[in-house]
Design a protein around this motif. Structure first.
Motif, PDB file in Angstrom:
ATOM      1  N   GLN A 130     -22.047  -0.520 -43.191  1.00 32.70           N
ATOM      2  CA  GLN A 130     -21.009  -0.222 -44.171  1.00 32.70           C
ATOM      3  C   GLN A 130     -19.755   0.276 -43.439  1.00 32.70           C
ATOM      4  OE1 GLN A 130     -21.404  -0.679 -47.515  1.00 32.70           O
ATOM      5  NE2 GLN A 130     -23.517  -1.355 -47.220  1.00 32.70           N
ATOM      6  N   ARG A 131     -18.642   0.307 -44.134  1.00 27.56           N
ATOM      7  CA  ARG A 131     -17.414   0.851 -43.549  1.00 27.56           C
ATOM      8  C   ARG A 131     -17.471   2.374 -43.615  1.00 27.56           C
ATOM      9  NH1 ARG A 131     -13.030  -2.284 -47.025  1.00 27.56           N
ATOM     10  NH2 ARG A 131     -14.620  -1.773 -48.575  1.00 27.56           N
ATOM     11  N   SER A 132     -18.280   2.912 -42.718  1.00 28.00           N
ATOM     12  CA  SER A 132     -18.497   4.358 -42.717  1.00 28.00           C
ATOM     13  C   SER A 132     -18.975   4.784 -41.333  1.00 28.00           C
ATOM     14  CB  SER A 132     -19.538   4.752 -43.777  1.00 28.00           C
ATOM     15  OG  SER A 132     -19.890   6.101 -43.653  1.00 28.00           O
ATOM     16  N   SER A 133     -18.658   6.030 -40.979  1.00 23.86           N
ATOM     17  CA  SER A 133     -19.123   6.582 -39.705  1.00 23.86           C
ATOM     18  C   SER A 133     -20.429   7.355 -39.862  1.00 23.86           C
ATOM     19  CB  SER A 133     -18.049   7.512 -39.116  1.00 23.86           C
ATOM     20  OG  SER A 133     -17.780   8.583 -40.018  1.00 23.86           O
ATOM     21  N   SER A 134     -20.939   7.372 -41.091  1.00 26.51           N
ATOM     22  CA  SER A 134     -22.183   8.109 -41.335  1.00 26.51           C
ATOM     23  C   SER A 134     -23.327   7.499 -40.522  1.00 26.51           C
ATOM     24  CB  SER A 134     -22.532   8.066 -42.831  1.00 26.51           C
ATOM     25  OG  SER A 134     -23.794   8.645 -43.066  1.00 26.51           O
ATOM     26  N   ARG A 178     -25.754   3.343 -39.441  1.00 27.27           N
ATOM     27  CA  ARG A 178     -25.679   2.797 -38.084  1.00 27.27           C
ATOM     28  C   ARG A 178     -26.666   1.657 -37.890  1.00 27.27           C
ATOM     29  NH1 ARG A 178     -25.234   8.455 -34.620  1.00 27.27           N
ATOM     30  NH2 ARG A 178     -23.051   8.917 -35.185  1.00 27.27           N
ATOM     31  N   LEU A 179     -26.182   0.593 -37.227  1.00 22.51           N
ATOM     32  CA  LEU A 179     -27.002  -0.590 -37.009  1.00 22.51           C
ATOM     33  C   LEU A 179     -27.441  -0.697 -35.547  1.00 22.51           C
ATOM     34  CD1 LEU A 179     -28.135  -3.289 -38.092  1.00 22.51           C
ATOM     35  CD2 LEU A 179     -25.929  -4.344 -37.507  1.00 22.51           C
ATOM     36  N   VAL A 180     -26.477  -0.582 -34.634  1.00 20.47           N
ATOM     37  CA  VAL A 180     -26.784  -0.705 -33.218  1.00 20.47           C
ATOM     38  C   VAL A 180     -25.656  -0.056 -32.424  1.00 20.47           C
ATOM     39  CG1 VAL A 180     -25.648  -2.961 -32.986  1.00 20.47           C
ATOM     40  CG2 VAL A 180     -27.448  -2.310 -31.393  1.00 20.47           C
ATOM     41  N   ARG A 181     -26.004   0.425 -31.244  1.00 16.12           N
ATOM     42  CA  ARG A 181     -24.998   1.027 -30.375  1.00 16.12           C
ATOM     43  C   ARG A 181     -24.662   0.032 -29.257  1.00 16.12           C
ATOM     44  NH1 ARG A 181     -25.403   7.076 -27.644  1.00 16.12           N
ATOM     45  NH2 ARG A 181     -23.167   7.286 -27.166  1.00 16.12           N
ATOM     46  N   LEU A 182     -23.357  -0.213 -29.070  1.00 13.78           N
ATOM     47  CA  LEU A 182     -22.907  -1.165 -28.052  1.00 13.78           C
ATOM     48  C   LEU A 182     -22.068  -0.450 -27.003  1.00 13.78           C
ATOM     49  CD1 LEU A 182     -21.814  -4.207 -30.272  1.00 13.78           C
ATOM     50  CD2 LEU A 182     -24.005  -3.843 -29.113  1.00 13.78           C
ATOM     51  N   ASP A 183     -22.150  -0.972 -25.787  1.00 10.48           N
ATOM     52  CA  ASP A 183     -21.401  -0.376 -24.678  1.00 10.48           C
ATOM     53  C   ASP A 183     -19.943  -0.835 -24.688  1.00 10.48           C
ATOM     54  OD1 ASP A 183     -24.243  -0.758 -22.464  1.00 10.48           O
ATOM     55  OD2 ASP A 183     -23.616   0.983 -23.667  1.00 10.48           O
ATOM     56  N   SER A 184     -19.110  -0.094 -23.983  1.00  8.07           N
ATOM     57  CA  SER A 184     -17.711  -0.473 -23.805  1.00  8.07           C
ATOM     58  C   SER A 184     -17.629  -1.840 -23.128  1.00  8.07           C
ATOM     59  CB  SER A 184     -16.988   0.568 -22.951  1.00  8.07           C
ATOM     60  OG  SER A 184     -15.671   0.162 -22.687  1.00  8.07           O
ATOM     61  N   GLY A 185     -16.740  -2.702 -23.631  1.00  4.16           N
ATOM     62  CA  GLY A 185     -16.593  -4.038 -23.072  1.00  4.16           C
ATOM     63  C   GLY A 185     -17.445  -5.077 -23.766  1.00  4.16           C
ATOM     64  N   SER A 186     -18.299  -4.662 -24.683  1.00  6.51           N
ATOM     65  CA  SER A 186     -19.152  -5.620 -25.410  1.00  6.51           C
ATOM     66  C   SER A 186     -18.281  -6.566 -26.239  1.00  6.51           C
ATOM     67  CB  SER A 186     -20.125  -4.890 -26.332  1.00  6.51           C
ATOM     68  OG  SER A 186     -21.024  -4.095 -25.591  1.00  6.51           O
ATOM     69  N   ALA A 187     -18.625  -7.856 -26.229  1.00  2.70           N
ATOM     70  CA  ALA A 187     -17.856  -8.866 -26.959  1.00  2.70           C
ATOM     71  C   ALA A 187     -18.177  -8.809 -28.446  1.00  2.70           C
ATOM     72  CB  ALA A 187     -18.153 -10.249 -26.415  1.00  2.70           C
ATOM     73  N   LEU A 188     -17.153  -9.090 -29.253  1.00  9.83           N
ATOM     74  CA  LEU A 188     -17.302  -9.073 -30.708  1.00  9.83           C
ATOM     75  C   LEU A 188     -16.680 -10.334 -31.310  1.00  9.83           C
ATOM     76  CD1 LEU A 188     -16.147  -5.408 -31.413  1.00  9.83           C
ATOM     77  CD2 LEU A 188     -18.511  -6.242 -31.417  1.00  9.83           C
ATOM     78  N   LYS A 189     -17.297 -10.807 -32.368  1.00  6.77           N
ATOM     79  CA  LYS A 189     -16.725 -11.900 -33.131  1.00  6.77           C
ATOM     80  C   LYS A 189     -16.102 -11.297 -34.384  1.00  6.77           C
ATOM     81  CE  LYS A 189     -17.884 -16.396 -35.194  1.00  6.77           C
ATOM     82  NZ  LYS A 189     -18.967 -17.372 -35.479  1.00  6.77           N
ATOM     83  N   LEU A 190     -14.764 -11.319 -34.435  1.00  2.02           N
ATOM     84  CA  LEU A 190     -14.035 -10.661 -35.516  1.00  2.02           C
ATOM     85  C   LEU A 190     -13.842 -11.612 -36.682  1.00  2.02           C
ATOM     86  CD1 LEU A 190     -11.276  -8.970 -33.323  1.00  2.02           C
ATOM     87  CD2 LEU A 190     -13.547  -8.095 -33.898  1.00  2.02           C
ATOM     88  N   LEU A 191     -14.292 -11.189 -37.867  1.00  4.55           N
ATOM     89  CA  LEU A 191     -14.213 -12.031 -39.062  1.00  4.55           C
ATOM     90  C   LEU A 191     -13.083 -11.630 -39.997  1.00  4.55           C
ATOM     91  CD1 LEU A 191     -18.028 -12.186 -39.953  1.00  4.55           C
ATOM     92  CD2 LEU A 191     -16.696 -13.784 -38.546  1.00  4.55           C
ATOM     93  N   ALA A 225     -21.372  -6.915 -39.832  1.00  3.25           N
ATOM     94  CA  ALA A 225     -21.412  -5.492 -39.497  1.00  3.25           C
ATOM     95  C   ALA A 225     -19.977  -4.982 -39.430  1.00  3.25           C
ATOM     96  CB  ALA A 225     -22.129  -5.272 -38.171  1.00  3.25           C
ATOM     97  N   TYR A 226     -19.830  -3.658 -39.321  1.00  4.81           N
ATOM     98  CA  TYR A 226     -18.503  -3.058 -39.294  1.00  4.81           C
ATOM     99  C   TYR A 226     -18.385  -2.120 -38.101  1.00  4.81           C
ATOM    100  CZ  TYR A 226     -18.082  -4.820 -44.028  1.00  4.81           C
ATOM    101  OH  TYR A 226     -18.025  -5.644 -45.134  1.00  4.81           O
ATOM    102  N   VAL A 227     -17.127  -2.050 -37.592  1.00  5.43           N
ATOM    103  CA  VAL A 227     -16.832  -1.152 -36.477  1.00  5.43           C
ATOM    104  C   VAL A 227     -15.420  -0.622 -36.673  1.00  5.43           C
ATOM    105  CG1 VAL A 227     -15.991  -2.994 -34.985  1.00  5.43           C
ATOM    106  CG2 VAL A 227     -16.817  -0.871 -33.983  1.00  5.43           C
TER     107      VAL A 227
END
Length: 433
Positions: free
Chosen positions: A386-390, A394-407, A423-425
């Motif tokens: 969800q669009r939340s920091s709660s 949380r779904l998964v933790r990714l490291d800095s530099g991880s690639a994302l597909k932006l929709l 997912a949301y970030v």
């Protein structure tokens, strides 16, 4: 009266000086300067007309006509008290000659020569006069001897030249023609002109409305058509001096736009029927006035790629990309907005606002991208469902530099695809590339 020895000596010296003077011309008079300039014009039938100014101390002149090959022809004369010499010469041939002029005070020691250029005495000089906006044209590569504006004198039956605009422009394409009834022929290839069959003085007719390079401002500078409705531009030139509007260098008819005066200048509105007839792409829109012009860019895209978006909540519209900028107004929640300029990771987006434009904080925008973008995390963080920091989302933790597909950009979050699911970030951790 009896002369003294001293007197006899002085008389002898004076007589000796008088006897030696002819042997040393430099003692008799100073060599005059070279002619300042020499003008030579062909008259045809082996004749030329030559003009030059005399110099102080010059009593004699000589004109040397040198052909491409063969012996030079020399013409001499006396300057007298005349300040200018002009005369016609008959040469021994019709081929081209190079002309120089020299001065002398004693007919023996001559000044440095001054060139009068190369002239063909077999072909008369032709005067080419220009009319219209010649002062704003730059004529180059001219097959001519005398290139003084606005008249050119050249030698031969063919004249070629290139034309380029100086610091100015024309509201309509400039054109160069020969008068009706002219026996010569003019052809044009791009900006290169060639005139053939010239046997007499000719006049070139230059047409086009001449404008100075004064640039006005128009808003919006970059407009993207949403696919429906009309689109308006405002330009700061005066209503009284407005001439035309063009899109992609094509002048529009009055059925393709509407015009009205505003406090800022003019407002030009393109109707939906015209905008929908344009192919997808980016066009230059030019608003032409008597004394200048304004330009904007117009992008036409399909509805899915036109940059349509909605607001996530009520948001303020600013004159600049800052919350400290002048407030122009606001959008209500879920208002459809139209981008003028928007980088997906930018803090502010330039959007259409009324008949103008303004900036809104990108955290108040929902926009689905027509084509997914590639991004990467600038810091280690979580993807959420969800669009939340709660933590509960949380779904998964990714490291800095991880690639994302932006929709899509949804407020302060990016909607991304992770392992085939949405997912949301937080947008503050995302950068493009």
């Amino acid at each position: 009266m009896t002369r003294t020895r001293k007197q006899h000596f002085l008389i002898t010296l004076l007589a000796l000086a008088l006897l030696l003077t002819p042997l040393f011309p430099a003692l008799a008079a100073k060599t005059p300067n070279a002619p300042a300039s020499v003008s030579v014009q062909a008259l045809g039938n082996k004749q030329v007309y030559i003009e030059f100014e005399t110099q102080p101390g010059a009593d004699y002149y000589r004109i040397i006509a040198t052909p491409n090959s063969g012996k030079a022809e020399v013409f001499t004369g006396t300057s007298g008290s005349a300040w200018e010499i002009s005369q016609s010469l008959t040469l021994g041939d019709s081929r081209p000659y190079a002309f120089t002029v020299e001065f002398s005070s004693d007919n023996q020691t001559w000044s440095a020569p001054t060139s009068g250029g190369r002239v063909d005495p077999g072909v008369p000089g032709i005067a080419v006069n220009l009319t219209g906006g010649y002062s704003a044209l730059n004529f180059t590569n001219i097959s001519s001897q005398d290139k003084t504006m606005p008249t050119y004198v050249f030698y031969g039956g063919t004249l070629e030249f290139d034309v380029a605009l100086k610091d100015g422009m024309f509201s309509s394409p400039f054109e160069i023609k020969l008068p009706d009834g002219s026996k010569a022929t003019i052809t044009r290839t791009g900006n290169h002109y060639k005139i053939t069959g010239i046997k007499e003085d000719i006049t070139l007719l230059v047409s086009g409305v001449l404008l100075q390079a004064k640039e006005y401002y128009s808003t919006p500078q970059n407009a993207t058509y949403s696919g429906s409705g009309s689109l308006a531009f405002v330009a700061t030139g005066s209503y009284a001096s407005f001439l035309q509007v063009s899109v992609a260098n094509m002048a529009l008819t009055k059925t393709q736009y509407s015009l009205k005066a505003t406090d800022a200048g003019i407002e030009v509105t393109f109707p939906e029927r015209y905008l929908k007839a344009l192919d997808p792409g980016t066009y230059t829109v030019r608003f032409v006035f008597l004394d200048g012009f304004a330009e904007s860019k117009l992008t036409i895209g399909s509805p899915s790629s036109s940059g349509n978006a909605t607001t996530t909540s009520k948001c303020t519209v600013y004159a600049t990309a800052s919350s400290k900028g002048k407030k122009l107004g606001s959008f209500a929640k879920s208002t459809a907005i139209q981008f003028k300029s928007f980088t997906p990771t930018a803090t502010y987006a330039l959007v259409t606002f009324g008949t103008g434009e303004g900036y809104i904080n990108a955290n108040y925008i929902n926009v689905t991208l027509p084509t997914a973008l590639t991004g990467k995390l600038s810091s280690r963080t979580y993807l959420s469902t969800q669009r939340s920091s709660s933590s509960k989302y949380r779904l998964v933790r990714l490291d800095s530099g991880s690639a994302l597909k932006l929709l899509a950009r949804e407020g302060s979050y990016w909607k991304v695809e992770h392992e085939g699911k949405a997912a949301y970030v937080s947008a503050k951790y995302v950068k493009l590339g």
